[in-house]
Design a protein around this motif. Structure first.
Motif, PDB file in Angstrom:
ATOM      1  N   VAL A  98       0.847  -1.191   0.000  1.00 17.06           N
ATOM      2  CA  VAL A  98       0.000   0.000   0.000  1.00 17.06           C
ATOM      3  C   VAL A  98       0.883   1.242   0.000  1.00 17.06           C
ATOM      4  O   VAL A  98       0.742   2.125  -0.842  1.00 17.06           O
ATOM      5  N   VAL A  99       1.803   1.319   0.954  1.00 14.90           N
ATOM      6  CA  VAL A  99       2.842   2.349   0.930  1.00 14.90           C
ATOM      7  C   VAL A  99       4.038   1.676   0.258  1.00 14.90           C
ATOM      8  O   VAL A  99       4.592   0.720   0.790  1.00 14.90           O
ATOM      9  N   GLY A 105       7.714   1.827   2.872  1.00 10.94           N
ATOM     10  CA  GLY A 105       6.678   0.862   3.233  1.00 10.94           C
ATOM     11  C   GLY A 105       7.284  -0.471   3.634  1.00 10.94           C
ATOM     12  O   GLY A 105       8.256  -0.935   3.034  1.00 10.94           O
ATOM     13  N   ASN A 111       0.525  -3.532   5.560  1.00  7.83           N
ATOM     14  CA  ASN A 111       0.906  -2.798   4.354  1.00  7.83           C
ATOM     15  C   ASN A 111       0.764  -3.626   3.081  1.00  7.83           C
ATOM     16  O   ASN A 111       0.989  -3.119   1.996  1.00  7.83           O
ATOM     17  N   LYS A 123      -0.784   1.262 -10.348  1.00  5.05           N
ATOM     18  CA  LYS A 123      -0.456   1.949  -9.102  1.00  5.05           C
ATOM     19  C   LYS A 123       1.038   2.262  -9.036  1.00  5.05           C
ATOM     20  O   LYS A 123       1.433   3.342  -8.622  1.00  5.05           O
ATOM     21  N   THR A 127       0.870   5.877  -3.940  1.00  2.92           N
ATOM     22  CA  THR A 127      -0.084   5.375  -2.945  1.00  2.92           C
ATOM     23  C   THR A 127      -1.439   5.214  -3.633  1.00  2.92           C
ATOM     24  O   THR A 127      -1.677   5.811  -4.690  1.00  2.92           O
TER      25      THR A 127
END
Length: 169
Positions: A98-99, A105, A111, A123, A127
């Protein structure tokens, strides 16, 4: 035989899930006792019938120093329902930070999410908010009991007293 059996420790705490043949063998060898049988059938030999185990309890307490859910690709997929958290696809699944790792991250339960290759590529190093993606829920580490209850596939009604309520922590 694809049925599963809940294995309880000697103190009636949930320990694991095993196959019917393994559970029957433990009961037959007096290493465990049958707590609950399944009403859906019997185990039959040439001249005998045995109850189909659903819940068994070990006769001797087994001490487990680590009773948690191990972080693995398959366990993250299970937690997320084997679908992309961004678009819902079941195809070409990967893990997504995610990070992003390039932004500090970590590789941990909080995460990592399941993403299809297309969403993960889109992506990239951003983020979810920067790309316009929304997470349906925040990633979390499932508890051992939650993992047994929610992610082990179908569970039988008589397992519920040993696995607690359906509420998520």
């Amino acid at each position: 035989m694809s049925r599963k059996v809940l294995v309880l420790n000697a103190d009636y705490s949930a320990l694991s899930i095993c196959t019917v043949p393994k559970a029957f063998l433990l009961v037959y060898l007096d290493k465990a006792e049958l707590v609950s049988d399944s009403p859906k059938g019997m185990l039959r030999t040439v001249d005998k019938s045995y109850p189909l185990p659903s819940v068994i309890r070990l006769n001797h307490y087994v001490s487990l120093p680590f009773k948690g859910v191990m972080l693995s690709r398959q366990n993250v997929f299970r937690r997320d329902g084997n679908k992309c958290v961004y678009c819902g696809s079941h195809e070409d699944l990967t893990l997504d930070h995610v990070v992003p790792k390039s932004r500090g991250g970590k590789t941990n339960w909080d995460n990592l999410v399941t993403a299809c290759r297309r969403c993960n590529s889109r992506k990239g190093d951003l983020t979810p908010e920067e790309v316009g993606f929304t997470l349906p829920r925040k990633p979390y580490k499932p508890s051992f009991i939650m993992f047994l209850r929610d992610f082990a596939g179908s569970i039988e009604e008589n397992w519920l007293p040993f696995l607690g309520t359906k509420e998520r922590a």
